[in-house]
Write a protein that holds these residues in place. Structure first.
Motif, PDB file in Angstrom:
ATOM      1  N   LEU A  48       4.570  31.201 -58.983  1.00  0.00           N
ATOM      2  CA  LEU A  48       2.747  30.925 -58.596  1.00  0.00           C
ATOM      3  C   LEU A  48       2.239  29.951 -59.736  1.00  0.00           C
ATOM      4  CD1 LEU A  48       2.010  34.355 -55.943  1.00  0.00           C
ATOM      5  CD2 LEU A  48       2.357  32.107 -55.359  1.00  0.00           C
ATOM      6  N   ASP A  49       2.197  28.938 -59.622  1.00  0.00           N
ATOM      7  CA  ASP A  49       1.084  28.152 -61.163  1.00  0.00           C
ATOM      8  C   ASP A  49       0.228  29.006 -61.504  1.00  0.00           C
ATOM      9  OD1 ASP A  49       1.388  25.911 -63.263  1.00  0.00           O
ATOM     10  OD2 ASP A  49      -0.330  25.221 -61.527  1.00  0.00           O
ATOM     11  N   ASN A  50       0.281  29.610 -63.180  1.00  0.00           N
ATOM     12  CA  ASN A  50      -0.871  30.218 -63.668  1.00  0.00           C
ATOM     13  C   ASN A  50      -0.877  31.776 -63.389  1.00  0.00           C
ATOM     14  OD1 ASN A  50      -2.084  27.867 -65.239  1.00  0.00           O
ATOM     15  ND2 ASN A  50      -2.881  27.078 -63.125  1.00  0.00           N
ATOM     16  N   GLN A  51      -0.131  32.325 -62.394  1.00  0.00           N
ATOM     17  CA  GLN A  51      -0.131  33.200 -62.408  1.00  0.00           C
ATOM     18  C   GLN A  51       1.395  34.268 -62.707  1.00  0.00           C
ATOM     19  OE1 GLN A  51      -1.024  34.204 -57.597  1.00  0.00           O
ATOM     20  NE2 GLN A  51      -2.178  32.287 -57.938  1.00  0.00           N
TER      21      GLN A  51
ATOM     22  N   ASP B 175       7.111  16.848 -72.105  1.00  0.00           N
ATOM     23  CA  ASP B 175       6.288  17.243 -73.019  1.00  0.00           C
ATOM     24  C   ASP B 175       5.146  18.362 -72.326  1.00  0.00           C
ATOM     25  OD1 ASP B 175       5.676  15.652 -71.196  1.00  0.00           O
ATOM     26  OD2 ASP B 175       3.698  14.759 -71.714  1.00  0.00           O
ATOM     27  N   LEU B 176       4.724  17.963 -71.170  1.00  0.00           N
ATOM     28  CA  LEU B 176       3.944  19.009 -70.336  1.00  0.00           C
ATOM     29  C   LEU B 176       5.159  20.258 -70.721  1.00  0.00           C
ATOM     30  CD1 LEU B 176       2.531  17.046 -67.711  1.00  0.00           C
ATOM     31  CD2 LEU B 176       1.109  18.686 -69.584  1.00  0.00           C
ATOM     32  N   LEU B 177       6.671  20.316 -70.296  1.00  0.00           N
ATOM     33  CA  LEU B 177       6.945  21.570 -69.903  1.00  0.00           C
ATOM     34  C   LEU B 177       7.397  22.526 -71.850  1.00  0.00           C
ATOM     35  CD1 LEU B 177       9.874  22.797 -68.013  1.00  0.00           C
ATOM     36  CD2 LEU B 177      11.362  21.612 -69.278  1.00  0.00           C
ATOM     37  N   SER B 178       7.775  21.149 -72.847  1.00  0.00           N
ATOM     38  CA  SER B 178       7.497  21.993 -74.194  1.00  0.00           C
ATOM     39  C   SER B 178       6.362  22.938 -74.373  1.00  0.00           C
ATOM     40  CB  SER B 178       8.036  20.896 -74.539  1.00  0.00           C
ATOM     41  OG  SER B 178       7.152  21.346 -75.709  1.00  0.00           O
ATOM     42  N   GLU B 179       5.243  22.299 -73.812  1.00  0.00           N
ATOM     43  CA  GLU B 179       3.608  22.941 -74.145  1.00  0.00           C
ATOM     44  C   GLU B 179       3.639  24.370 -72.837  1.00  0.00           C
ATOM     45  OE1 GLU B 179      -0.278  21.861 -72.115  1.00  0.00           O
ATOM     46  OE2 GLU B 179       0.589  20.231 -73.426  1.00  0.00           O
ATOM     47  N   ARG B 180       4.030  24.272 -72.568  1.00  0.00           N
ATOM     48  CA  ARG B 180       3.602  25.592 -71.542  1.00  0.00           C
ATOM     49  C   ARG B 180       4.668  26.995 -71.961  1.00  0.00           C
ATOM     50  NH1 ARG B 180      -0.124  22.768 -69.805  1.00  0.00           N
ATOM     51  NH2 ARG B 180      -0.264  22.362 -67.822  1.00  0.00           N
ATOM     52  N   VAL B 181       6.212  26.375 -72.217  1.00  0.00           N
ATOM     53  CA  VAL B 181       6.862  27.051 -72.721  1.00  0.00           C
ATOM     54  C   VAL B 181       6.042  28.025 -74.371  1.00  0.00           C
ATOM     55  CG1 VAL B 181       9.406  27.644 -73.938  1.00  0.00           C
ATOM     56  CG2 VAL B 181       9.176  26.276 -71.545  1.00  0.00           C
ATOM     57  N   THR B 182       5.835  26.379 -75.328  1.00  0.00           N
ATOM     58  CA  THR B 182       5.707  27.082 -76.403  1.00  0.00           C
ATOM     59  C   THR B 182       4.062  28.669 -75.901  1.00  0.00           C
ATOM     60  OG1 THR B 182       6.433  25.058 -77.561  1.00  0.00           O
ATOM     61  CG2 THR B 182       4.560  25.559 -78.275  1.00  0.00           C
ATOM     62  N   MET B 183       3.047  27.790 -75.144  1.00  0.00           N
ATOM     63  CA  MET B 183       1.894  28.604 -74.876  1.00  0.00           C
ATOM     64  C   MET B 183       2.511  30.100 -74.846  1.00  0.00           C
ATOM     65  SD  MET B 183      -0.279  28.292 -71.406  1.00  0.00           S
ATOM     66  CE  MET B 183      -1.155  26.534 -71.682  1.00  0.00           C
ATOM     67  N   LEU B 184       3.708  30.073 -73.921  1.00  0.00           N
ATOM     68  CA  LEU B 184       3.967  31.181 -73.335  1.00  0.00           C
ATOM     69  C   LEU B 184       4.943  32.078 -74.823  1.00  0.00           C
ATOM     70  CD1 LEU B 184       5.575  30.813 -70.094  1.00  0.00           C
ATOM     71  CD2 LEU B 184       3.915  32.231 -70.187  1.00  0.00           C
ATOM     72  N   LEU B 185       5.608  31.454 -75.148  1.00  0.00           N
ATOM     73  CA  LEU B 185       6.228  32.406 -76.454  1.00  0.00           C
ATOM     74  C   LEU B 185       4.937  32.909 -77.095  1.00  0.00           C
ATOM     75  CD1 LEU B 185       9.843  29.608 -77.290  1.00  0.00           C
ATOM     76  CD2 LEU B 185       9.449  32.356 -76.454  1.00  0.00           C
ATOM     77  N   ARG B 186       3.715  31.794 -77.707  1.00  0.00           N
ATOM     78  CA  ARG B 186       2.983  32.356 -78.950  1.00  0.00           C
ATOM     79  C   ARG B 186       2.254  33.505 -78.466  1.00  0.00           C
ATOM     80  NH1 ARG B 186       1.261  26.153 -81.261  1.00  0.00           N
ATOM     81  NH2 ARG B 186       3.765  26.311 -82.886  1.00  0.00           N
ATOM     82  N   ASP B 187       1.936  33.517 -76.771  1.00  0.00           N
ATOM     83  CA  ASP B 187       1.104  34.880 -76.599  1.00  0.00           C
ATOM     84  C   ASP B 187       1.801  35.752 -75.286  1.00  0.00           C
ATOM     85  OD1 ASP B 187      -0.729  36.056 -75.001  1.00  0.00           O
ATOM     86  OD2 ASP B 187      -2.411  33.931 -74.673  1.00  0.00           O
ATOM     87  N   PRO B 188       2.208  36.934 -76.147  1.00  0.00           N
ATOM     88  CA  PRO B 188       2.780  37.983 -75.660  1.00  0.00           C
ATOM     89  C   PRO B 188       2.642  38.827 -74.698  1.00  0.00           C
ATOM     90  CG  PRO B 188       2.885  37.729 -78.113  1.00  0.00           C
ATOM     91  CD  PRO B 188       1.749  36.880 -77.818  1.00  0.00           C
TER      92      PRO B 188
ATOM     93  N   LEU C  30      -0.040  36.840 -72.562  1.00  0.00           N
ATOM     94  CA  LEU C  30       0.497  36.318 -71.277  1.00  0.00           C
ATOM     95  C   LEU C  30       1.618  36.337 -70.903  1.00  0.00           C
ATOM     96  CD1 LEU C  30      -1.036  33.685 -69.692  1.00  0.00           C
ATOM     97  CD2 LEU C  30       0.478  32.233 -70.667  1.00  0.00           C
ATOM     98  N   ARG C  31       3.011  36.277 -71.856  1.00  0.00           N
ATOM     99  CA  ARG C  31       4.520  36.414 -71.218  1.00  0.00           C
ATOM    100  C   ARG C  31       4.238  37.804 -70.158  1.00  0.00           C
ATOM    101  NH1 ARG C  31       5.953  34.899 -76.236  1.00  0.00           N
ATOM    102  NH2 ARG C  31       6.847  37.739 -76.644  1.00  0.00           N
ATOM    103  N   GLN C  32       3.532  38.892 -70.865  1.00  0.00           N
ATOM    104  CA  GLN C  32       3.588  40.168 -70.410  1.00  0.00           C
ATOM    105  C   GLN C  32       2.740  39.738 -69.270  1.00  0.00           C
ATOM    106  OE1 GLN C  32       2.053  43.057 -72.709  1.00  0.00           O
ATOM    107  NE2 GLN C  32       2.972  45.165 -70.937  1.00  0.00           N
ATOM    108  N   THR C  33       2.036  39.399 -69.397  1.00  0.00           N
ATOM    109  CA  THR C  33       1.024  38.907 -67.578  1.00  0.00           C
ATOM    110  C   THR C  33       2.242  38.746 -66.272  1.00  0.00           C
ATOM    111  OG1 THR C  33      -0.981  39.569 -68.771  1.00  0.00           O
ATOM    112  CG2 THR C  33      -1.206  38.294 -66.554  1.00  0.00           C
ATOM    113  N   MET C  34       1.855  37.189 -67.319  1.00  0.00           N
ATOM    114  CA  MET C  34       3.158  36.014 -65.739  1.00  0.00           C
ATOM    115  C   MET C  34       4.590  37.113 -65.416  1.00  0.00           C
ATOM    116  SD  MET C  34       2.783  32.707 -67.161  1.00  0.00           S
ATOM    117  CE  MET C  34       0.491  31.811 -66.460  1.00  0.00           C
TER     118      MET C  34
END
Length: 125
Positions: A63-66, A77-90, A92-96
């Motif tokens: 589920l996108d964004n969930q 470019d978008l794939l990399s952006e989303r992966v980077t976002m998750l790696l930088r935000d523990p 968000l990573r835990q919640t998702m």
């Protein structure tokens, strides 16, 4: 086959992993050029509590964004952006990851599968 990039990213090709092996990672990426991210590996990664970044605009499991992010095919470019976002935000990573685990268990636990089978045969559970 697999390879490691900069000691941070591991790329696997057609490799089966155990639940414990999935749990060694922080994010699971399923990039498919055709935009069809379905695969047992997606469910296993969610079951392990990993957020999933997958290609495709609609996907009944991620589920996108969930439970992770869906990105259009052929958009590294978008794939990399989303992966980077998750790696930088523990957080968000835990919640998702937890939302993904909950969803995977709801959809594919032995009890859920039993109930779906009984319903298909018109038998009350």
């Amino acid at each position: 086959a697999d390879c490691t990039l900069e000691g941070q990213i591991r790329v696997f090709f057609d490799r089966q992993m155990t639940l414990e092996q999935y749990r060694q990672y922080q994010v699971y990426v399923r990039a498919d050029e055709a935009g069809c991210p379905w695969g047992r590996d997606v469910i296993e990664a969610m079951w392990a509590g990993l957020p999933v970044v997958a290609t495709g605009n609609s996907q009944e499991f991620v589920l996108d964004n969930q439970t992770g992010f869906l990105v259009p095919p052929r958009r590294p470019d978008l794939l990399s952006e989303r992966v980077t976002m998750l790696l930088r935000d523990p957080r968000l990573r835990q919640t998702m990851g937890q939302a993904g685990r909950t969803r995977a268990l709801e959809l594919f636990s032995p009890t859920a599968q039993r109930n779906k089978l009984l319903a298909a045969f018109g038998i009350a559970g």
